[in-house]
Design a protein around this motif. Structure first.
Motif, short mmCIF file in Angstrom:
data_model
loop_
_atom_site.label_atom_id
_atom_site.label_comp_id
_atom_site.label_asym_id
_atom_site.label_seq_id
_atom_site.Cartn_x
_atom_site.Cartn_y
_atom_site.Cartn_z
N ARG A 1 0.76 -1.21 0.15
CA ARG A 1 0.20 -0.03 -0.07
C ARG A 1 0.91 1.24 0.07
O ARG A 1 1.98 1.32 0.76
CB ARG A 1 -0.89 -0.15 1.19
CG ARG A 1 -2.07 -1.00 1.28
CD ARG A 1 -2.86 -0.75 2.47
NE ARG A 1 -3.86 -0.15 1.81
CZ ARG A 1 -4.99 -0.42 2.32
NH1 ARG A 1 -5.44 -1.73 2.57
NH2 ARG A 1 -6.15 0.30 1.65
N SER B 1 0.04 6.94 2.92
CA SER B 1 -1.18 7.74 2.91
C SER B 1 -0.91 9.00 3.84
O SER B 1 0.02 9.14 4.48
CB SER B 1 -2.39 6.98 3.65
OG SER B 1 -2.16 6.49 4.90
N GLY B 2 -1.68 9.87 4.05
CA GLY B 2 -1.62 11.09 4.68
C GLY B 2 -1.18 12.26 3.74
O GLY B 2 -1.05 12.09 2.41
N ARG C 1 6.58 6.55 -5.92
CA ARG C 1 6.84 5.33 -4.82
C ARG C 1 8.19 4.87 -4.95
O ARG C 1 8.68 4.67 -3.86
CB ARG C 1 5.77 4.47 -4.82
CG ARG C 1 5.35 4.20 -3.43
CD ARG C 1 4.01 3.39 -3.22
NE ARG C 1 4.56 1.99 -3.37
CZ ARG C 1 3.74 1.10 -3.86
NH1 ARG C 1 2.59 1.26 -4.54
NH2 ARG C 1 3.90 0.02 -3.89
N ALA D 1 5.84 10.15 -2.18
CA ALA D 1 4.38 9.86 -2.22
C ALA D 1 3.64 10.79 -3.14
O ALA D 1 4.09 11.72 -3.67
CB ALA D 1 3.55 10.12 -0.91
N ARG E 1 -0.35 11.82 -4.95
CA ARG E 1 -2.02 11.62 -4.60
C ARG E 1 -2.64 12.19 -5.86
O ARG E 1 -2.20 13.33 -6.50
CB ARG E 1 -2.16 12.65 -3.62
CG ARG E 1 -1.54 12.58 -2.29
CD ARG E 1 -2.01 11.36 -1.36
NE ARG E 1 -1.38 11.23 -0.46
CZ ARG E 1 -0.24 10.48 -0.07
NH1 ARG E 1 0.08 9.78 -1.10
NH2 ARG E 1 0.29 10.56 1.19
N PRO F 1 6.24 11.64 1.92
CA PRO F 1 4.88 11.50 2.68
C PRO F 1 5.39 12.03 4.13
O PRO F 1 6.70 12.14 4.48
CB PRO F 1 5.16 10.00 3.03
CG PRO F 1 6.35 9.48 2.54
CD PRO F 1 7.00 10.53 1.55
#
Length: 148
Positions: free
Chosen positions: A10, A13-14, A104, A109, A111, A144
């Motif tokens: 995965r 996130s954030g 990645r 990160a 989005r 991230p």
């Protein structure tokens, strides 16, 4: 990590941290994006790279579905020629996924966000994109805030 495990993992996130994205990492991401396969070998996309925080934040205001852009140090906007709806959507999706994976792979990160149809004229004007080219996908890139 085995390549298959990388693909299964995965993504972090954030929120994205605001520190700069290294130039070599961004170059690698764009190299991967440009090498992405496309239907019929068309490679129809253009990538608009934004580093100016004010422009990125204004883009996030114009396209609320791209709110992840707020505070991001880098944004990539995928610009398609338009006119071939199915082919453009397929190719745009492939390019977007490769950008996400390449970010990645660089320890960053990413989005994804959207520009809706009624928002596109203002976004094209902000970015200086002439004509009716399709501007739909935005990608915010940064570190991230917390490690994966």
């Amino acid at each position: 990590m085995r390549p298959i495990d990388f693909l299964r993992a995965r993504p972090p996130s954030g929120r994205l941290a605001g520190d700069p994205v290294p130039e070599d990492a961004l170059t690698a991401i764009l190299d991967v994006a440009n090498a992405t396969g496309s239907s019929g070998g068309r490679h129809p996309w253009r990538f608009v790279v934004l580093r100016d925080r004010a422009t990125i934040d204004r883009l996030a205001e114009l396209a609320p579905e791209a709110k992840a852009l707020r505070g991001a140090p880098v944004a990539i906007v995928i610009v398609m020629p338009g006119g071939q709806v199915a082919l453009d959507a397929f190719d745009e999706g492939r390019a977007a996924e490769r950008i996400l994976l390449a970010a990645r792979a660089q320890g960053l990160a990413a989005r994804i966000g959207w520009v809706l149809a009624d928002q596109r004229p203002a976004v094209r004007a902000l970015l200086g994109i002439e004509g009716e080219r399709l501007v739909r996908t935005t990608i915010a890139i940064g570190r991230p805030q917390e490690p994966a």
